[in-house]
Write a protein that holds these residues in place. Structure first.
Motif, PDB file in Angstrom:
ATOM      1  N   SER A   1      39.499  34.372  39.906  1.00  0.00           N
ATOM      2  CA  SER A   1      38.792  34.220  41.184  1.00  0.00           C
ATOM      3  C   SER A   1      37.291  34.174  40.998  1.00  0.00           C
ATOM      4  N   ASN A   2      36.810  34.772  39.920  1.00  0.00           N
ATOM      5  CA  ASN A   2      35.375  34.750  39.636  1.00  0.00           C
ATOM      6  C   ASN A   2      34.873  33.330  39.421  1.00  0.00           C
ATOM      7  N   ASP A   3      35.735  32.448  38.897  1.00  0.00           N
ATOM      8  CA  ASP A   3      35.353  31.059  38.662  1.00  0.00           C
ATOM      9  C   ASP A   3      35.018  30.325  39.950  1.00  0.00           C
ATOM     10  N   PHE A   4      35.571  30.824  41.068  1.00  0.00           N
ATOM     11  CA  PHE A   4      35.323  30.210  42.364  1.00  0.00           C
ATOM     12  C   PHE A   4      34.257  30.959  43.149  1.00  0.00           C
ATOM     13  N   GLY A   5      33.670  31.968  42.516  1.00  0.00           N
ATOM     14  CA  GLY A   5      32.654  32.757  43.176  1.00  0.00           C
ATOM     15  C   GLY A   5      33.206  33.712  44.214  1.00  0.00           C
ATOM     16  N   SER A   6      34.505  34.027  44.104  1.00  0.00           N
ATOM     17  CA  SER A   6      35.119  34.912  45.083  1.00  0.00           C
ATOM     18  C   SER A   6      34.734  36.361  44.828  1.00  0.00           C
ATOM     19  N   THR A   7      34.065  36.958  45.785  1.00  0.00           N
ATOM     20  CA  THR A   7      33.779  38.389  45.707  1.00  0.00           C
ATOM     21  C   THR A   7      34.827  39.169  46.497  1.00  0.00           C
ATOM     22  N   ILE A   8      35.763  38.469  47.089  1.00  0.00           N
ATOM     23  CA  ILE A   8      36.813  39.127  47.871  1.00  0.00           C
ATOM     24  C   ILE A   8      37.901  39.668  46.961  1.00  0.00           C
ATOM     25  N   VAL A   9      38.455  38.828  46.072  1.00  0.00           N
ATOM     26  CA  VAL A   9      39.579  39.226  45.228  1.00  0.00           C
ATOM     27  C   VAL A   9      39.297  38.997  43.744  1.00  0.00           C
ATOM     28  N   GLY A  10      38.031  39.010  43.375  1.00  0.00           N
ATOM     29  CA  GLY A  10      37.654  38.857  41.978  1.00  0.00           C
ATOM     30  C   GLY A  10      37.915  40.125  41.180  1.00  0.00           C
ATOM     31  N   VAL A  11      37.750  40.014  39.892  1.00  0.00           N
ATOM     32  CA  VAL A  11      37.904  41.152  38.976  1.00  0.00           C
ATOM     33  C   VAL A  11      36.752  41.115  37.998  1.00  0.00           C
ATOM     34  N   PRO A  12      36.024  42.179  37.816  1.00  0.00           N
ATOM     35  CA  PRO A  12      36.280  43.507  38.354  1.00  0.00           C
ATOM     36  C   PRO A  12      35.680  43.748  39.739  1.00  0.00           C
ATOM     37  N   HIS A  13      34.744  42.917  40.196  1.00  0.00           N
ATOM     38  CA  HIS A  13      34.095  43.142  41.491  1.00  0.00           C
ATOM     39  C   HIS A  13      34.873  42.449  42.603  1.00  0.00           C
ATOM     40  N   ASN A  14      35.156  43.190  43.687  1.00  0.00           N
ATOM     41  CA  ASN A  14      35.867  42.626  44.831  1.00  0.00           C
ATOM     42  C   ASN A  14      35.574  43.454  46.077  1.00  0.00           C
ATOM     43  N   TRP A  15      36.223  43.134  47.171  1.00  0.00           N
ATOM     44  CA  TRP A  15      35.928  43.782  48.445  1.00  0.00           C
ATOM     45  C   TRP A  15      36.254  45.273  48.447  1.00  0.00           C
ATOM     46  N   GLN A  16      37.028  45.745  47.478  1.00  0.00           N
ATOM     47  CA  GLN A  16      37.364  47.162  47.410  1.00  0.00           C
ATOM     48  C   GLN A  16      36.509  47.930  46.403  1.00  0.00           C
ATOM     49  N   GLY A  17      35.629  47.239  45.698  1.00  0.00           N
ATOM     50  CA  GLY A  17      34.751  47.932  44.761  1.00  0.00           C
ATOM     51  C   GLY A  17      34.695  47.247  43.415  1.00  0.00           C
ATOM     52  N   ASN A  18      34.876  48.046  42.369  1.00  0.00           N
ATOM     53  CA  ASN A  18      34.748  47.559  41.004  1.00  0.00           C
ATOM     54  C   ASN A  18      35.851  48.197  40.171  1.00  0.00           C
ATOM     55  N   GLN A  19      36.819  47.387  39.716  1.00  0.00           N
ATOM     56  CA  GLN A  19      37.931  47.926  38.947  1.00  0.00           C
ATOM     57  C   GLN A  19      38.415  46.926  37.904  1.00  0.00           C
ATOM     58  N   GLN A  20      38.447  47.372  36.660  1.00  0.00           N
ATOM     59  CA  GLN A  20      39.044  46.568  35.595  1.00  0.00           C
ATOM     60  C   GLN A  20      40.565  46.720  35.660  1.00  0.00           C
ATOM     61  N   PRO A  21      41.324  45.687  35.327  1.00  0.00           N
ATOM     62  CA  PRO A  21      42.775  45.836  35.242  1.00  0.00           C
ATOM     63  C   PRO A  21      43.143  46.818  34.130  1.00  0.00           C
ATOM     64  N   ARG A  22      44.284  47.451  34.244  1.00  0.00           N
ATOM     65  CA  ARG A  22      44.750  48.323  33.172  1.00  0.00           C
ATOM     66  C   ARG A  22      45.036  47.494  31.933  1.00  0.00           C
ATOM     67  N   THR A  23      45.711  46.356  32.117  1.00  0.00           N
ATOM     68  CA  THR A  23      45.961  45.385  31.047  1.00  0.00           C
ATOM     69  C   THR A  23      45.767  43.998  31.632  1.00  0.00           C
ATOM     70  N   GLY A  24      45.456  43.053  30.809  1.00  0.00           N
ATOM     71  CA  GLY A  24      45.371  41.676  31.271  1.00  0.00           C
ATOM     72  C   GLY A  24      44.204  41.403  32.195  1.00  0.00           C
ATOM     73  N   ASP A  25      44.427  40.463  33.124  1.00  0.00           N
ATOM     74  CA  ASP A  25      43.357  39.968  33.983  1.00  0.00           C
ATOM     75  C   ASP A  25      43.584  40.162  35.475  1.00  0.00           C
ATOM     76  N   GLY A  26      44.690  40.825  35.874  1.00  0.00           N
ATOM     77  CA  GLY A  26      44.963  40.950  37.298  1.00  0.00           C
ATOM     78  C   GLY A  26      45.585  42.274  37.677  1.00  0.00           C
ATOM     79  N   TYR A  27      45.607  42.519  38.979  1.00  0.00           N
ATOM     80  CA  TYR A  27      46.294  43.690  39.530  1.00  0.00           C
ATOM     81  C   TYR A  27      46.538  43.458  41.016  1.00  0.00           C
ATOM     82  N   MET A  28      47.364  44.315  41.597  1.00  0.00           N
ATOM     83  CA  MET A  28      47.669  44.255  43.027  1.00  0.00           C
ATOM     84  C   MET A  28      47.005  45.428  43.731  1.00  0.00           C
ATOM     85  N   GLY A  29      46.688  45.237  44.983  1.00  0.00           N
ATOM     86  CA  GLY A  29      46.137  46.301  45.810  1.00  0.00           C
ATOM     87  C   GLY A  29      46.980  46.468  47.061  1.00  0.00           C
TER      88      GLY A  29
END
Length: 159
Positions: free
Chosen positions: A49-77
């Motif tokens: 999502s960062n490639d599209f400039g999304s600050t909503i559902v990007g990783v690590p920065h998104n609408w819920q704060g700043n969180q790295q995935p435990r593994t890989g490149d994604g996670y669910m909220g």
């Protein structure tokens, strides 16, 4: 391994595979074959999502704060508790194999409290069914998880 075999029965467990990069909230279905079984709005966060400039559902920065995935490149909220909202959010996936009665299984999932959350939760669970879950009342689901972690989830850094 103490005579046990290990096989992950959960498809796409780290949410690496996706049909489309999430660009907004409530796009769990992009992390195939995961779905949103009710009328709630769980979120799929991914580094793509960062490639599209999304600050909503990007990783690590998104609408819920700043969180790295435990593994890989994604996670669910998911919302597990909100003071002015009775409902909860769920994600759903069909296992790669049918569970066998009497067989011992290890169930493991990881959670972290979002930076944007004002409330910790004191339990998180998993429900297994031999029937497809397609829709239910998200405020008062008619099932009880068979697996429940009764640990307070308060850590905003470590999964």
């Amino acid at each position: 391994m103490n005579g046990y075999t290990q096989q992950n029965l959960v498809p796409n467990p780290s949410f690496e595979d996706y049909s489309d990069c999430p660009y907004s909230e409530n796009q769990v279905h992009f992390a195939e074959p995961w779905t949103n079984p009710g009328g709630s709005t769980p979120d799929f966060f991914h580094v793509c999502s960062n490639d599209f400039g999304s600050t909503i559902v990007g990783v690590p920065h998104n609408w819920q704060g700043n969180q790295q995935p435990r593994t890989g490149d994604g996670y669910m909220g998911v919302v597990c508790y909100e003071s002015n909202y009775e409902g909860k959010e769920y994600i759903h996936v069909e296992l790669n194999s049918t569970l066998t009665e009497g067989q011992l299984y290890l169930v493991r999932f990881y959670a972290v409290l979002s930076n944007g959350s004002g409330n910790a939760i004191n339990s998180l669970g998993a429900y297994f069914s031999d029937e497809q879950i397609s829709s239910f009342d998200i405020s008062f689901p008619n099932f009880t998880p068979q697996i429940v972690s009764n640990m307070f989830i308060t850590d905003k850094e470590k999964w």
